[in-house]
Design a protein around this motif. Structure first.
Motif, PDB file in Angstrom:
ATOM      1  N   LEU A  81       0.852  -1.183   0.000  1.00 50.37           N
ATOM      2  CA  LEU A  81       0.000   0.000   0.000  1.00 50.37           C
ATOM      3  C   LEU A  81       0.887   1.230   0.000  1.00 50.37           C
ATOM      4  O   LEU A  81       1.772   1.367   0.841  1.00 50.37           O
ATOM      5  N   ARG A  82       0.641   2.121  -0.950  1.00 50.52           N
ATOM      6  CA  ARG A  82       1.444   3.344  -1.059  1.00 50.52           C
ATOM      7  C   ARG A  82       0.627   4.543  -0.590  1.00 50.52           C
ATOM      8  O   ARG A  82      -0.515   4.735  -1.034  1.00 50.52           O
ATOM      9  N   PRO A  83       1.159   5.349   0.312  1.00 56.83           N
ATOM     10  CA  PRO A  83       0.414   6.518   0.801  1.00 56.83           C
ATOM     11  C   PRO A  83       0.216   7.556  -0.295  1.00 56.83           C
ATOM     12  O   PRO A  83       1.092   7.779  -1.132  1.00 56.83           O
ATOM     13  N   ILE A  99      -8.527   3.133   1.555  1.00 58.11           N
ATOM     14  CA  ILE A  99      -7.593   2.331   0.766  1.00 58.11           C
ATOM     15  C   ILE A  99      -8.191   2.037  -0.600  1.00 58.11           C
ATOM     16  O   ILE A  99      -9.301   1.496  -0.705  1.00 58.11           O
ATOM     17  N   TYR A 505      -4.368   5.366   1.083  1.00 53.80           N
ATOM     18  CA  TYR A 505      -3.348   4.434   0.595  1.00 53.80           C
ATOM     19  C   TYR A 505      -3.853   3.806  -0.694  1.00 53.80           C
ATOM     20  O   TYR A 505      -5.061   3.622  -0.868  1.00 53.80           O
ATOM     21  N   ASP A 542       6.589   5.435   0.857  1.00 53.01           N
ATOM     22  CA  ASP A 542       6.183   4.132   0.342  1.00 53.01           C
ATOM     23  C   ASP A 542       6.822   3.011   1.148  1.00 53.01           C
ATOM     24  O   ASP A 542       6.166   2.045   1.538  1.00 53.01           O
ATOM     25  N   ALA A 545       5.329   2.548   4.723  1.00 51.20           N
ATOM     26  CA  ALA A 545       4.030   1.858   4.746  1.00 51.20           C
ATOM     27  C   ALA A 545       4.222   0.348   4.618  1.00 51.20           C
ATOM     28  O   ALA A 545       3.596  -0.435   5.343  1.00 51.20           O
TER      29      ALA A 545
END
Length: 633
Positions: A81-83, A99, A505, A542, A545
């Motif tokens: 999961l990338r913020p 998300i 995310y 990234d 997370a």
């Protein structure tokens, strides 16, 4: 010296289950070309008090693809999961999550961070009406190209297909989709948690059967019926104007729903008043507040027992600093005369005197008896889908933005019986984010700090829809904007001091180069090109997370950035995790960071000044901060 690496993949549930079986029946574990495996013939015999000679008929729901659904749920994922800070609101401080991505993959990623931590799950999945999009979870590598070329996947590699009622696996595909997701979702529930599933008549019967299997028939709680509309002019035979909410608990003996509209508050009523027993128990609340808007007439002195005056915010004089009393002078005089107000010396030396009003269980702050409903009496009465349309109009100044949303009050009423202070609501078919708005509404009323996790696939909006014409290209864009607008509206109307933010995310492929997971497929010449095993387009945000997910830390924890010896260091939940992804990590940096004694610390494997520094940093941390667990990516 080799350092332990984070595996950066979701748990391998198959291997975990094999180990559990091996502990009970070691004779049933054998070896295969892929490692440990179960001898199922032996296991069947171990679980039977008679000789097992072959397959026997049994009572259970079967469908083509059921076994594949179980395998699909158990397969680990290396995704991350990338913020997305630019879409978030108050990213560093909020505890709410939004998300974007395939909910199957997201549920896998949440398995460690939220294991046994979700009190309430509410979902409004596709009803399988013959017109819905559903997830197609058969995603072996051999089929990826075919799916993309046939339009069954989008740019995010999400597997969305229509499921017409003429399809040969109409029910089977829907069941497979739901089975794998509910199986993973059950792991996340607290022992006293429950799942609430909205559904209509198309798959109600099948949903009950798979939930009986996943949660256990004994954990069935209720099937609520609610009237979604008042009539239908297009019915061929009998108009269907109702839908259902199916409720299952994680463990029925631990389940304790709130019994009426005030029950979730009852734990707060811990004081008794011997002079006013008929009012029932009470709790204190501050008479002053700094978020209601300043009014000079409400900034006045209240006499204290020592002959002085108490002003809002512990002041000793009038001062326009934004703080004021909630009550005017006339009502205050009434409160003092009738035992509703207490002036107490503050435990803080800087605050002087505090003024509090009593909130009784049986009477309101006008002295009138409270009207209390019987258990569950009004939980779903008088709620129609047209209310959801009105909510859209209130927020977006027009209808048609949301497609078949659930009324906020439906979910709000479920929240009131199924959740309490600090509980987490998970909705992995978020849609227009009605459940997020319901959490904000409930929190604004009882001042609780419930948190939500919304999961939604970035399904494109129809280019002929009102939403698309208004500039919303995906369901996620609609959902996020709805939360922003609902938060603003609730804050303006209630002035409640609650968490209005959310962190966004987005599901994506791993931050790590492929060689991180399968180095055996590369020769030494190729490996040299991966001196830094992090993909070049990935940021420190990234990486953080992915590390939090892998280490099983909730993504809602407070994140701070600090500078240590000229390097950027992320602090997660004080000293729960320190992460530094800069280059040039050496002994001096290790000595400085050891002063904070973090519980965990992670570096990039390529971030050390040299191989000697890598060895020395590990030894220094072991010596100076023995409780610190160090890993690298």
């Amino acid at each position: 010296m080799s350092l332990e690496k984070l595996d950066l993949a979701s748990p391998d549930l198959v291997n975990e289950n094999i180990e559990k079986i091996a502990a009970l029946f070691p004779n049933c574990v054998t070896e295969s070309s892929k490692g440990k495996a179960i001898d199922f013939d032996l296991l069947k015999q171990e679980l039977s008090d008679s000789v097992v000679e072959g397959n026997k008929e049994r009572y259970r729901l079967e469908w083509p693809g059921k076994r594949e659904a179980i395998v699909t749920a158990n397969l680990p994922t290396t995704k991350t999961l990338r913020p997305v800070r630019e879409d978030s609101v108050d990213f560093d401080n909020t505890e709410n999550l939004y998300i974007e991505g395939d909910n199957l993959e997201v549920l896998k990623l949440l398995q460690e961070s939220y294991l046994n931590k979700i009190k309430m799950i509410y979902i409004d999945p596709p009803y399988n009406t013959g017109k819905d999009f559903i997830y197609k979870d058969n995603f072996s590598k051999d089929e990826e190209k075919e799916l993309l070329e046939s339009g069954q996947t989008d740019e995010y590699k999400n597997r969305l297909i229509t499921n017409p009622d003429t399809a040969g696996r109409y029910h089977s595909d829907w069941l497979s989709m739901m089975y794998s997701r509910l199986k993973l979702a059950r792991n996340l529930l607290t022992q006293d948690g429950a799942v609430f599933v909205s559904i209509d008549e198309n798959e109600n019967h099948n949903l009950r059967k798979i939930c009986d299997e996943i949660f256990g028939e004994r954990n069935f709680v209720a099937e609520l019926i609610w009237q979604k509309k008042t009539g239908s002019s297009d019915a061929k035979n009998i108009a269907t104007i109702t839908e259902y909410v199916i409720i299952y608990s994680k463990e029925i003996t631990s389940l304790a729903f709130n019994q009426d509209e005030d029950a979730h508050d009852n734990a707060r009523y811990k004081y008794k008043d011997e002079y006013y027993e008929e009012r029932g128990p009470f709790y204190y609340d501050n008479l002053d507040r700094g978020t209601l808007g300043y009014h000079e007439s409400l900034d006045y002195g209240i006499p204290t027992p020592n002959g002085g005056l108490a002003f809002p915010n512990g002041r000793t004089k009038k001062l326009n600093d934004g703080w004021r009393w909630k009550w005017g002078k006339k009502k205050l005089e009434w409160g003092l005369n009738n035992g509703f107000i207490e002036v107490q010396e503050s435990s803080s030396k800087d605050c002087g005197w505090g003024v509090y009003y009593k909130i009784y269980l049986n009477v309101d702050n006008e002295g009138n008896p409270k009207k209390r409903s019987s258990p569950y009496k009004n939980i779903i009465q008088g709620i129609l889908n047209t209310h959801a349309s009105n909510e859209a109009k209130d927020l977006f100044n027009r209808t048609g933005i949301f497609s078949n949303p659930k009324p906020t009050n439906l979910i709000y009423n479920l929240l009131k019986i199924g959740s309490n202070e600090n509980d987490i609501l998970l909705d992995f078919f978020s849609g227009s984010a009605s459940s997020a708005q319901a959490v904000l509404k409930a929190n604004s009323e009882d001042n609780f700090r419930r948190k939500y996790i919304q999961v939604q696939i970035p399904e494109p909006t129809d280019d002929k829809s009102d939403a698309f014409k208004e500039g919303y290209n995906s369901i996620c864009e609609i959902g996020k904007e709805r939360i922003r607008r609902a938060a603003k509206k609730i804050k303006e109307e209630t002035k409640a001091d609650i968490d209005y933010g959310f962190r966004v995310y987005r599901l994506d492929e791993s931050n790590m180069q492929d060689v991180y997971y399968k180095p055996q497929e590369y020769d030494q010449g190729q490996l040299d090109a991966f001196a830094d095993n992090v993909k070049p387009d990935r940021t420190s945000d990234d990486l953080l997370a992915q590390v939090m997910i892998d280490w099983g830390l909730p993504l809602s924890l407070k994140i701070e950035r600090i500078d240590i010896k000229g390097k950027e260091v992320f602090k997660v939940a004080e000293n729960s995790l320190y992460a530094c992804f800069d280059k040039g990590i050496d002994e001096e940096f290790a000595k400085e960071i050891a002063n904070d004694s973090p519980l965990r610390i992670v570096f990039k494997d390529s971030g050390f000044k040299n191989d000697t520094a890598k060895t020395n940093v590990k030894q220094l941390l072991k010596q100076l901060s023995p409780e610190t667990e160090m890993k690298v990516i």
